[in-house]
Scaffold this motif. Structure first.
Motif, PDB file in Angstrom:
ATOM      1  N   ALA A  69       2.260  18.376  22.606  1.00 19.87           N
ATOM      2  CA  ALA A  69       2.105  19.766  22.166  1.00 19.87           C
ATOM      3  C   ALA A  69       2.679  20.778  23.154  1.00 19.87           C
ATOM      4  CB  ALA A  69       0.643  20.066  21.901  1.00 19.87           C
ATOM      5  N   THR A  70       2.754  20.430  24.420  1.00 21.63           N
ATOM      6  CA  THR A  70       3.387  21.362  25.366  1.00 21.63           C
ATOM      7  C   THR A  70       4.822  21.608  24.904  1.00 21.63           C
ATOM      8  OG1 THR A  70       1.987  20.645  27.196  1.00 21.63           O
ATOM      9  CG2 THR A  70       4.078  21.690  27.781  1.00 21.63           C
ATOM     10  N   HIS A 100      -3.821  28.036  25.205  1.00 24.24           N
ATOM     11  CA  HIS A 100      -3.598  26.989  26.213  1.00 24.24           C
ATOM     12  C   HIS A 100      -2.445  27.428  27.130  1.00 24.24           C
ATOM     13  CE1 HIS A 100      -2.121  23.011  27.608  1.00 24.24           C
ATOM     14  NE2 HIS A 100      -3.402  22.703  27.593  1.00 24.24           N
ATOM     15  N   ASN A 150      -9.612  24.921  23.038  1.00 24.35           N
ATOM     16  CA  ASN A 150      -9.931  23.648  23.692  1.00 24.35           C
ATOM     17  C   ASN A 150     -11.095  23.724  24.669  1.00 24.35           C
ATOM     18  OD1 ASN A 150      -7.633  25.198  24.838  1.00 24.35           O
ATOM     19  ND2 ASN A 150      -7.905  23.820  26.574  1.00 24.35           N
ATOM     20  N   ASP A 175      -1.207  26.897  17.410  1.00 30.53           N
ATOM     21  CA  ASP A 175      -1.440  25.664  18.167  1.00 30.53           C
ATOM     22  C   ASP A 175      -2.632  24.994  17.485  1.00 30.53           C
ATOM     23  OD1 ASP A 175      -2.603  23.833  19.907  1.00 30.53           O
ATOM     24  OD2 ASP A 175      -2.087  24.960  21.706  1.00 30.53           O
ATOM     25  N   GLN A 178      -6.315  21.031  18.724  1.00 30.67           N
ATOM     26  CA  GLN A 178      -7.722  20.602  18.776  1.00 30.67           C
ATOM     27  C   GLN A 178      -8.373  20.559  17.395  1.00 30.67           C
ATOM     28  OE1 GLN A 178      -9.254  19.371  21.343  1.00 30.67           O
ATOM     29  NE2 GLN A 178      -7.949  19.961  23.075  1.00 30.67           N
ATOM     30  N   SER A 198      -0.766  17.143  19.023  1.00 32.55           N
ATOM     31  CA  SER A 198      -0.604  16.179  20.108  1.00 32.55           C
ATOM     32  C   SER A 198      -1.388  14.915  19.814  1.00 32.55           C
ATOM     33  CB  SER A 198      -1.107  16.808  21.404  1.00 32.55           C
ATOM     34  OG  SER A 198      -0.997  15.884  22.453  1.00 32.55           O
ATOM     35  N   HIS A 200      -2.482  12.435  21.646  1.00 32.85           N
ATOM     36  CA  HIS A 200      -3.545  11.910  22.517  1.00 32.85           C
ATOM     37  C   HIS A 200      -4.880  12.615  22.345  1.00 32.85           C
ATOM     38  CE1 HIS A 200      -3.671  14.754  26.089  1.00 32.85           C
ATOM     39  NE2 HIS A 200      -2.486  15.091  25.634  1.00 32.85           N
ATOM     40  N   LYS A 201      -4.927  13.607  21.436  1.00 35.19           N
ATOM     41  CA  LYS A 201      -6.211  14.237  21.133  1.00 35.19           C
ATOM     42  C   LYS A 201      -6.866  13.585  19.915  1.00 35.19           C
ATOM     43  CE  LYS A 201      -5.126  17.406  24.214  1.00 35.19           C
ATOM     44  NZ  LYS A 201      -5.801  17.714  25.447  1.00 35.19           N
TER      45      LYS A 201
HETATM   46  N1  PMP Z   1      -2.732  22.986  23.279  1.00 34.15           N
HETATM   47  C1  PMP Z   1      -4.029  22.688  23.382  1.00 34.15           C
HETATM   48  C2  PMP Z   1      -5.042  23.534  22.672  1.00 34.15           C
HETATM   49  C3  PMP Z   1      -4.432  21.606  24.153  1.00 34.15           C
HETATM   50  O1  PMP Z   1      -5.746  21.315  24.260  1.00 34.15           O
HETATM   51  C4  PMP Z   1      -3.459  20.823  24.822  1.00 34.15           C
HETATM   52  C5  PMP Z   1      -3.841  19.642  25.682  1.00 34.15           C
HETATM   53  N2  PMP Z   1      -4.849  19.921  26.608  1.00 34.15           N
HETATM   54  C6  PMP Z   1      -2.101  21.175  24.661  1.00 34.15           C
HETATM   55  C7  PMP Z   1      -1.788  22.265  23.879  1.00 34.15           C
HETATM   56  C8  PMP Z   1      -1.004  20.404  25.339  1.00 34.15           C
HETATM   57  O2  PMP Z   1      -0.803  19.161  24.720  1.00 34.15           O
HETATM   58  P1  PMP Z   1      -0.018  17.974  25.417  1.00 34.15           P
HETATM   59  O3  PMP Z   1      -0.983  17.336  26.371  1.00 34.15           O
HETATM   60  O4  PMP Z   1       0.372  17.084  24.295  1.00 34.15           O
HETATM   61  O5  PMP Z   1       1.177  18.540  26.084  1.00 34.15           O
END
Ligand code: PMP
Length: 386
Positions: A69-70, A100, A150, A175, A178, A198, A200-201
């Motif tokens: 997501a970044t 974020h 988040n 975004d 979450q 993303s 991994h969530k």
């Molecule tokens: N947006 C939110 C709301 C998040 O919680 C996170 C991860 N902590 C991210 C973006 C970034 O995601 P990624 O770890 O896949 O880069």
């Protein structure tokens, strides 16, 4: 290990791991290769893309796989901001102050590139469409708001914003990271132009996610992120990570109502038990989702509680200070509770996943009680003796 930090990352679901394992061994052919095995992999990627679009209810959007997501947040915001400015639409963006860092830092960068950003803070623990409209000027090109925060689990009024966004701006980025993994999410009902996610969530590994793009204005074409071999419709070059794409698809398939029911029950159980045991607390934020519970415990030092729980092999997060190992105060708690320093140092976040149980919550509460007892004893022993 009792893992109550699922908003930071989730364990990889065994079914997802199986899909990835098999694809790693069997589907290693380059999806751009001309022979059948390569073509089959390309087909599997496009099938996965279609399947995810259906699962998130966004059938007409373009969906591009990213490293997470970044990347998706960077891509969505940079592309739309720069394109709108180049088209002469303006250079002002309205965003919430609780995004974020992968959003906030992009906006900060855009400020160095001639853009103006207005950051909105909640009023009475809420964001409203009126705030967005009031901040919007004839120069405003885009709105940015996350679906679920988040840190606090606050659910923002994205549906309401989506209903009017098109009348005020050229693009609207959400975004949605979450929001996934617990029950169905209907993105079409939100009416934004772009969404990030993303893996991994929600039980897939780190290093896979997506950007979904659905512009309102056909001139607002998505700008290429990586130039090279032309993968992902020529917009994000680089050999595709098929095993993780298939794993991500499986993770979306597994996100069902039962997960949501389980985490909802855990959140209620946690708060009922705290009340029953006479532990004073307040849940931070408003309109929260059940799987992220940020709690303010007056007179309990959050860093001490973190050490205590860590020693007991329980993983939780600080609600504010010390996030990502830094001593900076949380920008989210600061936005919700300005001038409430105590809350910063006395809040923690628990976030639940489908693997969590009530017994794990009991263990956490016991640690909390132990810490309270110890603090009380320490306090008494430090009083002057008569
Ligand atoms: N947006 C939110 C709301 C998040 O919680 C996170 C991860 N902590 C991210 C973006 C970034 O995601 P990624 O770890 O896949 O880069």
């Amino acid at each position: 290990m009792i893992y109550l930090d699922n908003a930071a990352t989730t364990p990889v679901d065994p079914e997802v791991a199986n899909v990835i394992h098999e694809a790693l061994l069997e589907n290693y052919y380059n999806p751009s290769s001309v022979y059948q095995a390569g073509k089959k992999n390309k087909h599997l990627i496009n099938q996965a893309r279609q399947q995810i679009k259906e699962l998130i209810h966004l059938p007409k959007a373009d969906l591009y796989f990213t490293s997470g997501a970044t990347e998706a947040n960077n891509w969505a915001i940079l592309s739309q901001a720069k394109k709108a400015k180049a088209l002469g639409y303006g250079h002002h963006i309205v965003a919430t102050a609780i995004e974020h860092p992968s959003v906030l830092e992009v906006l900060k960068y855009l400020e160095t590139q001639g853009f103006d950003i207005t950051y909105l803070k909640p009023h009475d623990l809420n964001f409203s469409i009126e705030q967005f409209i009031a901040a919007t000027t004839p120069q405003t090109i885009g709105w940015v708001a996350m679906l679920v925060n988040n840190e606090l689990g606050a659910r923002l009024p994205i549906e309401e914003l989506g209903k009017i966004a098109k009348d005020h701006v050229k693009w609207f980025h959400v975004d949605a990271v979450q929001a996934f993994g617990h029950g169905k999410v209907d993105l079409e009902a939100l009416n934004a132009t772009s969404y990030s996610a993303s893996g991994h969530k929600l039980g897939a590994p780190k290093g896979i996610g997506f950007l979904a793009y659905q512009p309102w204005d056909e001139k607002m074409t998505l700008q290429p992120l990586l130039h090279g071999g032309g993968q992902e419709a020529g917009l994000r070059s680089g050999t595709e990570n098929l095993p993780y794409i298939l794993g991500l698809t499986k993770a979306f398939e597994l996100a069902n109502q039962a997960n949501l029911d389980n985490v909802s029950e855990l959140a209620s159980y946690l708060m009922n038990q705290l009340k029953q045991k006479g532990i004073q607390f307040e849940r931070n934020g408003a309109h929260q989702v059940p799987y992220i519970v940020n709690l303010y415990f007056p007179n309990i030092d959050a860093s001490q509680l973190l050490v205590q729980t860590d020693l007991a092999n329980i993983a939780i997060s600080a609600g504010s200070a010390c996030s990502a190992g830094s001593l900076e105060l949380s920008h989210v708690l600061s936005a919700y509770y300005p001038n409430d320093d105590k809350r910063h140092h006395q809040s923690i976040r628990l976030s639940f996943g489908k693997q969590n149980t009530k017994e794990e919550i009991d263990t956490f509460i016991q640690q909390l009680i132990n810490l309270k007892e110890r603090t009380k004893q320490l306090w008494h022993s430090q009083q002057p003796q008569h």
